[in-house]
Motif scaffolding. Sequence first.
Motif, PDB file in Angstrom:
ATOM      1  N   CYS A 275       7.842  -2.433   4.561  1.00 49.74           N
ATOM      2  CA  CYS A 275       6.598  -1.863   5.082  1.00 49.74           C
ATOM      3  C   CYS A 275       6.829  -0.387   5.402  1.00 49.74           C
ATOM      4  CB  CYS A 275       6.172  -2.626   6.336  1.00 49.74           C
ATOM      5  SG  CYS A 275       4.671  -1.962   7.074  1.00 49.74           S
ATOM      6  N   LEU A 276       6.284   0.465   4.539  1.00 46.77           N
ATOM      7  CA  LEU A 276       6.480   1.908   4.731  1.00 46.77           C
ATOM      8  C   LEU A 276       5.637   2.433   5.887  1.00 46.77           C
ATOM      9  CD1 LEU A 276       6.568   3.103   1.028  1.00 46.77           C
ATOM     10  CD2 LEU A 276       8.483   2.873   2.606  1.00 46.77           C
ATOM     11  N   CYS A 277       4.482   1.834   6.102  1.00 41.81           N
ATOM     12  CA  CYS A 277       3.614   2.312   7.183  1.00 41.81           C
ATOM     13  C   CYS A 277       4.290   2.168   8.537  1.00 41.81           C
ATOM     14  CB  CYS A 277       2.299   1.541   7.189  1.00 41.81           C
ATOM     15  SG  CYS A 277       1.273   1.833   5.749  1.00 41.81           S
TER      16      CYS A 277
ATOM     17  N   ALA B  68       2.309  -5.188   7.769  1.00 38.29           N
ATOM     18  CA  ALA B  68       1.010  -5.445   7.141  1.00 38.29           C
ATOM     19  C   ALA B  68      -0.171  -5.214   8.079  1.00 38.29           C
ATOM     20  CB  ALA B  68       0.957  -6.860   6.551  1.00 38.29           C
ATOM     21  N   THR B  69      -0.027  -4.345   9.043  1.00 43.87           N
ATOM     22  CA  THR B  69      -1.137  -4.090   9.954  1.00 43.87           C
ATOM     23  C   THR B  69      -1.855  -2.770   9.657  1.00 43.87           C
ATOM     24  OG1 THR B  69       0.361  -3.097  11.566  1.00 43.87           O
ATOM     25  CG2 THR B  69      -0.150  -5.440  11.849  1.00 43.87           C
ATOM     26  N   GLN B  70      -1.372  -2.042   8.624  1.00 43.09           N
ATOM     27  CA  GLN B  70      -2.096  -0.813   8.279  1.00 43.09           C
ATOM     28  C   GLN B  70      -2.699  -0.928   6.886  1.00 43.09           C
ATOM     29  OE1 GLN B  70      -0.361   2.944   9.166  1.00 43.09           O
ATOM     30  NE2 GLN B  70       0.114   2.392  11.271  1.00 43.09           N
ATOM     31  N   CYS B  71      -1.996  -0.477   5.846  1.00 44.41           N
ATOM     32  CA  CYS B  71      -2.602  -0.518   4.512  1.00 44.41           C
ATOM     33  C   CYS B  71      -2.607  -1.937   3.927  1.00 44.41           C
ATOM     34  CB  CYS B  71      -1.891   0.433   3.556  1.00 44.41           C
ATOM     35  SG  CYS B  71      -0.270  -0.149   3.022  1.00 44.41           S
ATOM     36  N   GLY B  72      -1.660  -2.771   4.358  1.00 49.75           N
ATOM     37  CA  GLY B  72      -1.613  -4.151   3.884  1.00 49.75           C
ATOM     38  C   GLY B  72      -0.903  -4.348   2.562  1.00 49.75           C
ATOM     39  N   LYS B  73      -0.413  -3.263   1.953  1.00 50.33           N
ATOM     40  CA  LYS B  73       0.218  -3.376   0.634  1.00 50.33           C
ATOM     41  C   LYS B  73       1.532  -4.168   0.682  1.00 50.33           C
ATOM     42  CE  LYS B  73      -1.747   0.667  -1.544  1.00 50.33           C
ATOM     43  NZ  LYS B  73      -1.560   2.074  -1.842  1.00 50.33           N
ATOM     44  N   CYS B  74       2.126  -4.246   1.844  1.00 48.70           N
ATOM     45  CA  CYS B  74       3.418  -4.918   1.967  1.00 48.70           C
ATOM     46  C   CYS B  74       3.272  -6.418   2.207  1.00 48.70           C
ATOM     47  CB  CYS B  74       4.196  -4.318   3.120  1.00 48.70           C
ATOM     48  SG  CYS B  74       3.296  -4.453   4.674  1.00 48.70           S
TER      49      CYS B  74
HETATM   50 FE1  FES Z   1       2.970  -2.254   5.421  1.00 49.35          FE
HETATM   51 FE2  FES Z   1       1.271  -0.335   4.791  1.00 49.35          FE
HETATM   52  S1  FES Z   1       3.187  -0.756   3.888  1.00 49.35           S
HETATM   53  S2  FES Z   1       1.031  -1.878   6.261  1.00 49.35           S
END
Ligand code: FES
Length: 57
Positions: A4-6, A36-42
Amino acid sequence: MYVCLCKNITSSQIRDAVETGRAGCVRSLARELGVATQCGKCARCARELVDSCARSA
Ligand code: FES
């Protein structure tokens, strides 16, 4: 490896959370680590990691 990069969460942190019983699904990972609490891509990658930890436990 970053999952999760965010939230700057690595696969080791996720594995540790699962192995210590703090998380058993993406929802509890979100609560514990913020995955997964911001963009959700992860979310998909995080779910696969949780599943693989559960299988190897
Ligand atoms: Fe995890 Fe965006 S990479 S929420």
